[in-house]
Scaffold this motif. Structure first.
Motif, PDB file in Angstrom:
ATOM      1  N   VAL A 529       0.835  -1.205   0.000  1.00 27.95           N
ATOM      2  CA  VAL A 529       0.000   0.000   0.000  1.00 27.95           C
ATOM      3  C   VAL A 529       0.865   1.248   0.000  1.00 27.95           C
ATOM      4  CG1 VAL A 529      -1.704   1.306   1.315  1.00 27.95           C
ATOM      5  CG2 VAL A 529      -1.925  -1.174   1.117  1.00 27.95           C
ATOM      6  N   THR A 530       1.936   1.238   0.836  1.00 27.05           N
ATOM      7  CA  THR A 530       2.841   2.396   0.888  1.00 27.05           C
ATOM      8  C   THR A 530       3.505   2.633  -0.466  1.00 27.05           C
ATOM      9  OG1 THR A 530       3.268   1.964   3.235  1.00 27.05           O
ATOM     10  CG2 THR A 530       4.844   3.375   2.069  1.00 27.05           C
ATOM     11  N   ILE A 531       3.993   1.551  -1.074  1.00 25.86           N
ATOM     12  CA  ILE A 531       4.673   1.677  -2.370  1.00 25.86           C
ATOM     13  C   ILE A 531       3.704   2.204  -3.422  1.00 25.86           C
ATOM     14  CG2 ILE A 531       5.730   0.345  -4.232  1.00 25.86           C
ATOM     15  CD1 ILE A 531       6.976  -1.442  -2.067  1.00 25.86           C
ATOM     16  N   GLU A 532       2.458   1.704  -3.429  1.00 24.11           N
ATOM     17  CA  GLU A 532       1.491   2.184  -4.418  1.00 24.11           C
ATOM     18  C   GLU A 532       1.210   3.665  -4.237  1.00 24.11           C
ATOM     19  OE1 GLU A 532      -2.084  -0.022  -4.566  1.00 24.11           O
ATOM     20  OE2 GLU A 532      -1.182  -1.769  -5.544  1.00 24.11           O
ATOM     21  N   ASN A 533       1.075   4.103  -2.965  1.00 28.42           N
ATOM     22  CA  ASN A 533       0.833   5.533  -2.727  1.00 28.42           C
ATOM     23  C   ASN A 533       2.021   6.370  -3.188  1.00 28.42           C
ATOM     24  OD1 ASN A 533      -1.650   4.961  -1.605  1.00 28.42           O
ATOM     25  ND2 ASN A 533      -0.876   4.872   0.503  1.00 28.42           N
ATOM     26  N   GLU A 534       3.242   5.910  -2.845  1.00 23.60           N
ATOM     27  CA  GLU A 534       4.420   6.659  -3.270  1.00 23.60           C
ATOM     28  C   GLU A 534       4.555   6.670  -4.798  1.00 23.60           C
ATOM     29  OE1 GLU A 534       7.657   4.834  -1.255  1.00 23.60           O
ATOM     30  OE2 GLU A 534       7.255   5.815   0.677  1.00 23.60           O
ATOM     31  N   ARG A 535       4.212   5.544  -5.414  1.00 23.37           N
ATOM     32  CA  ARG A 535       4.291   5.486  -6.876  1.00 23.37           C
ATOM     33  C   ARG A 535       3.315   6.484  -7.502  1.00 23.37           C
ATOM     34  NH1 ARG A 535       3.395  -0.310  -9.049  1.00 23.37           N
ATOM     35  NH2 ARG A 535       5.360  -0.597  -7.921  1.00 23.37           N
ATOM     36  N   ALA A 536       2.118   6.587  -6.908  1.00 25.55           N
ATOM     37  CA  ALA A 536       1.140   7.544  -7.433  1.00 25.55           C
ATOM     38  C   ALA A 536       1.658   8.975  -7.300  1.00 25.55           C
ATOM     39  CB  ALA A 536      -0.189   7.386  -6.689  1.00 25.55           C
ATOM     40  N   GLN A 537       2.311   9.274  -6.130  1.00 23.14           N
ATOM     41  CA  GLN A 537       2.872  10.613  -5.945  1.00 23.14           C
ATOM     42  C   GLN A 537       3.986  10.884  -6.957  1.00 23.14           C
ATOM     43  OE1 GLN A 537       4.125  10.894  -1.886  1.00 23.14           O
ATOM     44  NE2 GLN A 537       2.028  10.947  -1.052  1.00 23.14           N
ATOM     45  N   ILE A 538       4.811   9.881  -7.185  1.00 18.62           N
ATOM     46  CA  ILE A 538       5.916  10.054  -8.144  1.00 18.62           C
ATOM     47  C   ILE A 538       5.366  10.324  -9.537  1.00 18.62           C
ATOM     48  CG2 ILE A 538       7.798   8.824  -9.304  1.00 18.62           C
ATOM     49  CD1 ILE A 538       8.343   7.404  -6.629  1.00 18.62           C
ATOM     50  N   GLU A 539       4.325   9.583  -9.915  1.00 21.43           N
ATOM     51  CA  GLU A 539       3.730   9.806 -11.233  1.00 21.43           C
ATOM     52  C   GLU A 539       3.172  11.220 -11.342  1.00 21.43           C
ATOM     53  OE1 GLU A 539       3.752   7.954 -13.881  1.00 21.43           O
ATOM     54  OE2 GLU A 539       4.915   6.405 -12.871  1.00 21.43           O
ATOM     55  N   ALA A 540       2.554  11.697 -10.224  1.00 22.31           N
ATOM     56  CA  ALA A 540       2.023  13.063 -10.241  1.00 22.31           C
ATOM     57  C   ALA A 540       3.150  14.078 -10.390  1.00 22.31           C
ATOM     58  CB  ALA A 540       1.223  13.329  -8.961  1.00 22.31           C
ATOM     59  N   TYR A 541       4.257  13.839  -9.647  1.00 25.28           N
ATOM     60  CA  TYR A 541       5.405  14.752  -9.762  1.00 25.28           C
ATOM     61  C   TYR A 541       5.973  14.729 -11.179  1.00 25.28           C
ATOM     62  CZ  TYR A 541       5.408  15.133  -4.663  1.00 25.28           C
ATOM     63  OH  TYR A 541       5.066  15.380  -3.374  1.00 25.28           O
ATOM     64  N   LYS A 542       6.042  13.542 -11.773  1.00 26.70           N
ATOM     65  CA  LYS A 542       6.560  13.442 -13.140  1.00 26.70           C
ATOM     66  C   LYS A 542       5.710  14.251 -14.110  1.00 26.70           C
ATOM     67  CE  LYS A 542       8.893   8.917 -13.008  1.00 26.70           C
ATOM     68  NZ  LYS A 542       8.869   7.533 -13.542  1.00 26.70           N
ATOM     69  N   GLU A 543       4.399  14.153 -13.939  1.00 21.33           N
ATOM     70  CA  GLU A 543       3.508  14.907 -14.822  1.00 21.33           C
ATOM     71  C   GLU A 543       3.707  16.415 -14.649  1.00 21.33           C
ATOM     72  OE1 GLU A 543      -0.465  13.665 -14.153  1.00 21.33           O
ATOM     73  OE2 GLU A 543      -0.167  11.628 -14.920  1.00 21.33           O
ATOM     74  N   GLN A 544       3.876  16.860 -13.367  1.00 14.85           N
ATOM     75  CA  GLN A 544       4.097  18.283 -13.124  1.00 14.85           C
ATOM     76  C   GLN A 544       5.412  18.743 -13.745  1.00 14.85           C
ATOM     77  OE1 GLN A 544       3.816  19.020  -8.925  1.00 14.85           O
ATOM     78  NE2 GLN A 544       1.693  18.322  -8.776  1.00 14.85           N
ATOM     79  N   ILE A 545       6.463  17.932 -13.555  1.00 16.28           N
ATOM     80  CA  ILE A 545       7.773  18.293 -14.112  1.00 16.28           C
ATOM     81  C   ILE A 545       7.705  18.346 -15.628  1.00 16.28           C
ATOM     82  CG2 ILE A 545      10.149  17.478 -14.396  1.00 16.28           C
ATOM     83  CD1 ILE A 545       9.943  16.322 -11.537  1.00 16.28           C
ATOM     84  N   GLU A 546       7.017  17.374 -16.227  1.00 14.27           N
ATOM     85  CA  GLU A 546       6.908  17.360 -17.675  1.00 14.27           C
ATOM     86  C   GLU A 546       6.163  18.592 -18.178  1.00 14.27           C
ATOM     87  OE1 GLU A 546       7.686  15.869 -21.392  1.00 14.27           O
ATOM     88  OE2 GLU A 546       8.396  15.133 -19.449  1.00 14.27           O
ATOM     89  N   ALA A 547       5.086  18.976 -17.431  1.00  9.07           N
ATOM     90  CA  ALA A 547       4.332  20.164 -17.834  1.00  9.07           C
ATOM     91  C   ALA A 547       5.201  21.423 -17.733  1.00  9.07           C
ATOM     92  CB  ALA A 547       3.084  20.309 -16.960  1.00  9.07           C
TER      93      ALA A 547
END
Length: 793
Positions: A529-547
């Protein structure tokens, strides 16, 4: 395919849904007889037919085959020279008329529609329009032949009409004349096909004629007057002639149809096949099904798969794979957690795919061809056969082990249940090991911890679990591959109110090894559960950085373009000034040479020199940039600003629009292009928007029009829920704004849906001169629900 698996996996319920989609009796018969195939070529052909029919349904709407009746018996009678009846000829006519409509459906609005697997079937249809038109001209209904069917029939019916008119004239004169007092009622009736009048019994001698009937009381006699006996006889003869003419018409129509028996039989077969194919497509539309990709490596990869018999709003999609790096999947978890549904989903979708049906899963899901599917699911207890649950399950297992091979898919629900847990677990491990050694693709659900350990420690065997939320005591129905499940018995009991001391005593009853194993599972679940939550945050950060990266790239491109434009304009201006200066110099030298040669006085030379100086000063003034007198900066307050006002950020020398009200500290957001900046109100000054004046508008009193333009353009537009016309209008405006904002690439979200919106968007993009290229999104970009558009530079 064995009958037991078809029943256990509820395949026949899918067939029932399919049968309801067919509109003709023969089409329904094909649906009822549909069974999974093991021929990969046949499966791929049926899948292609279903896909192409579904595409036509999305583009052109539904089509009916209800008039397709079984005329095979009539065709055999034609082949031996028999004459068909009215109903049989009308059935052939209905078949040909429906064939004509289906043929037109295939041609309608084809445009640039690519060739597909159904084109050949549509092209082979022969509507035989002249034959159907002739049948329809001659036969008006099941009980009526047209007068114009033949000249002889028309002549006979005209004679019948004349004879009837004569009879009615004579009878009317009797009824309304001297025989009126002898009649029970002043009416004309028919008895035994002959015209009669109702005469009172006591006056039968007063009306000479033939008695045909009497009333139930005997008080009324129905007499055919002698005056019309011959006319009635004439009508009977004409009726016989009419029947002969009708038989001649039917014989002629039968002869015409007999010349086309082969074409009619082919039409029937093709129409029934098309009804069957479009029934499969209609079922796929209802289920939102997609075409699976088939492989020969016995590999299953289902993406967001749903059980087709569970309502779409209630079904939780699962991701399931089998046959990649493991051929045995052990699914664990609490009761009512979705283990059996996952098992049935894998088996039922395999059967549906091999039957040529689309499956309710995402695009690019994969299935393989299995020669047999064996399923031991549900409570198999049989009182009649004196079999317990365990005995019934073992009977099935024994038959599976005898027949299963590497081309089989085996599904076990609660393997080893119904007996001593220790022995049941050992037996289950032994059975699964045997199947695993033979390379047979297997899925099994269980509660036994021993099987979880077996899956963890055996290569090629994988654990999976159905997720359960202990806090809400509800399953999420998500299938997690690679994670063994917990029974959660203690946690559930505690949540339901079982006293803690009972739970603690229960924990003491299990071995330390089992307790340690459950603790490991708990730790694994928490880590997951922790890894999935962190993975979701990382994906969100990646999208922000890409934008942000795209914003910076766009800004840099715009700055480079502006710099190049300024340099180009400066070079052109410098070239113009040099050319003009050279021209001035040449003219001056020529003039002074002239003055020197003609001995002009000094005053004239000085005057010309003053003119040249004036022209040079004028050029200097044109090149110089005069600094506008700076007005003292007005300090802005919150009431001076409104949403949408245009302002300049002094510290960055950028212009933008107000997108939020100032907070208590004076900070607010300003939209500059695609960047939204937070600045203080003291760092802003109002900028007047450009004004366009129009003489035409001034005449009408409209005055000046203030220019408005979008101050920010997003890199994505969402068209979900829009019709094609609405979406194209919105997309056209958006692409103009994006192009003017110098965006290099944008993302158009149209969703999968029926595919009509995606097709409309692609047709528009193909015609847009500003679009360099476009493509469907890849994995992670939105798949087939998104189109990436790149502009020309």
């Amino acid at each position: 395919m064995n009958e037991k698996a078809l029943k256990s996996l509820e395949y026949y319920k899918i067939i029932q849904l399919l049968t309801e989609k067919a509109s003709s009796p023969l089409g329904k018969e094909l649906c009822r007889d549909l069974l999974p195939s093991v021929d990969l070529v046949q499966i791929q052909l049926m899948q292609a037919q279903t896909r192409d029919a579904l595409s036509r349904l999305f583009q052109k709407g539904s089509i009916s085959f209800g008039s397709v009746k079984d005329v095979r018996g009539s065709l055999k009678r034609l082949e031996i020279g028999s004459t068909l009846g009215i109903i049989e000829l009308l059935s052939i006519c209905s078949l040909l008329e429906n064939t004509s409509r289906v043929k037109a459906y295939s041609r309608n609005e084809r445009g640039d529609h690519p060739a597909d697997s159904l084109d050949e079937m549509f092209e082979q249809l022969s509507p035989l329009t002249p034959l159907s038109a002739e049948i329809r001209r001659c036969i008006l209904s099941e009980d009526e032949i047209s007068d114009s069917a033949s000249p002889g029939l028309l002549k006979v019916r005209r004679s019948m009409k004349i004879a009837n008119d004569r009879i009615h004239t004579q009878l009317t004169s009797l009824v309304n004349g001297g025989a009126r007092n002898y009649l029970q009622d002043a009416v004309i009736t028919m008895r035994n096909g002959r015209y009669c009048i109702p005469v009172k019994a006591e006056y039968k001698g007063q009306v000479p004629g033939m008695i045909h009937d009497q009333s139930s009381t005997g008080s009324t006699l129905f007499i055919e007057p002698m005056a019309i006996v011959k006319l009635n006889n004439d009508i009977r003869e004409l009726e016989l002639q009419e029947q002969k003419e009708i038989e001649a018409v039917l014989a002629e129509l039968s002869n015409q149809a007999a010349a086309y028996t082969d074409q009619i039989r082919d039409d029937l077969e093709i129409m029934v096949q098309l009804d069957f194919i479009f029934a499969r497509a209609s079922l796929a539309m209802d289920m939102n099904g997609t075409e699976p990709i088939f492989n020969t490596e016995h590999r299953i990869r289902l993406k967001q798969a749903r059980h087709p018999l569970i309502p779409r709003k209630k079904a939780v999609p699962i991701d399931l794979r089998l046959g990649d790096d493991f051929d045995l999947l052990v699914v664990t978890g609490p009761n009512t957690g979705g283990k059996t549904v996952s098992l049935k989903t894998a088996g039922l979708l395999t059967l549906m795919g091999q039957a040529g049906l689309h499956i309710p899963a995402m695009d690019r899901s994969q299935l393989s061809v299995f020669h047999q599917v064996y399923a031991d699911i549900g409570d198999e207890q049989s009182i009649e056969q004196s079999l317990s649950t365990f005995s019934s399950h073992m009977t099935n297992v024994v038959s599976f082990l005898k027949e299963a091979d590497s081309d089989s898919l085996v599904l076990f629900d609660e393997l080893g249940a119904g007996t001593d847990p220790t022995e049941g677990a050992a037996l289950a491990i032994s059975i699964l090991s045997y199947l695993h050694e033979k390379g047979i693709r297997t899925m099994a659900t269980t509660h036994y911890s021993e099987l979880k350990v077996y899956a963890l420690s055996t290569p090629g065997v994988e654990n999976a679990c159905c997720e359960f939320n202990v806090e809400t005591l509800r399953p999420t129905y998500r299938l997690l591959i690679g994670v063994p499940g917990k029974s959660n018995a203690f946690a559930i009991s505690s949540k339901l109110g079982l006293p803690d001391f009972i739970i603690e005593k229960a924990k003491q009853q299990i071995s330390e090894q089992d307790e340690s194993f459950e603790d490991v599972l708990t730790s694994l679940e928490n880590s997951r559960v922790t890894i999935e939550n962190e993975r979701a945050q990382i994906e969100a950060y990646k999208e922000q950085i890409e934008a942000l990266k795209k914003q910076l790239e766009t800004k840099q491109e715009r700055l480079d373009e502006r710099r190049d434009k300024i340099l180009k304009n400066a070079n052109e201006e410098a070239r113009r000034i040099l050319a003009e200066t050279k021209e001035y110099a040449d003219q001056t030298m020529k003039l002074f040479h002239k003055f020197q040669k003609d001995h002009v006085d000094t005053a004239a030379v000085e005057k010309e020199r003053q003119n040249i100086r004036a022209r040079m000063n004028k050029a200097d003034n044109a090149l110089s940039i005069k600094a506008a007198p700076k007005e003292p900066k007005k300090k802005l307050s919150a009431k001076d600003l409104s949403l949408g006002d245009m302002v300049r950020i002094l510290s960055m020398n950028l212009t933008g629009t107000i997108s939020s009200r100032p907070d208590s500290k004076g900070f607010l957001f300003v939209q500059t292009g695609i960047i939204r900046s937070k600045v203080h109100i003291s760092d802003l000054e109002l900028v007047d928007e450009p004004v366009i004046s129009s003489s035409a508008l001034q005449k009408t009193g409209a005055g000046k029009i203030r220019m408005s333009k979008s101050s920010s353009v997003s890199t994505e537009i969402n068209l979900l829920g829009k019709t094609v016309d609405e979406a194209i209008a919105i997309l056209d405006k958006y692409l103009d704004d994006a192009y003017l904002a110098h965006l290099s690439k944008v993302r158009v979200v149209h969703g999968k849906g029926t595919g009509a919106l995606r097709k409309g968007v692609h047709d528009y993009l193909r015609r847009n001169k500003r679009v360099a290229s476009y493509r469907l999104g890849e994995f992670g970009e939105g798949d087939a629900g998104v189109t990436i558009v790149e502009f020309k530079k």
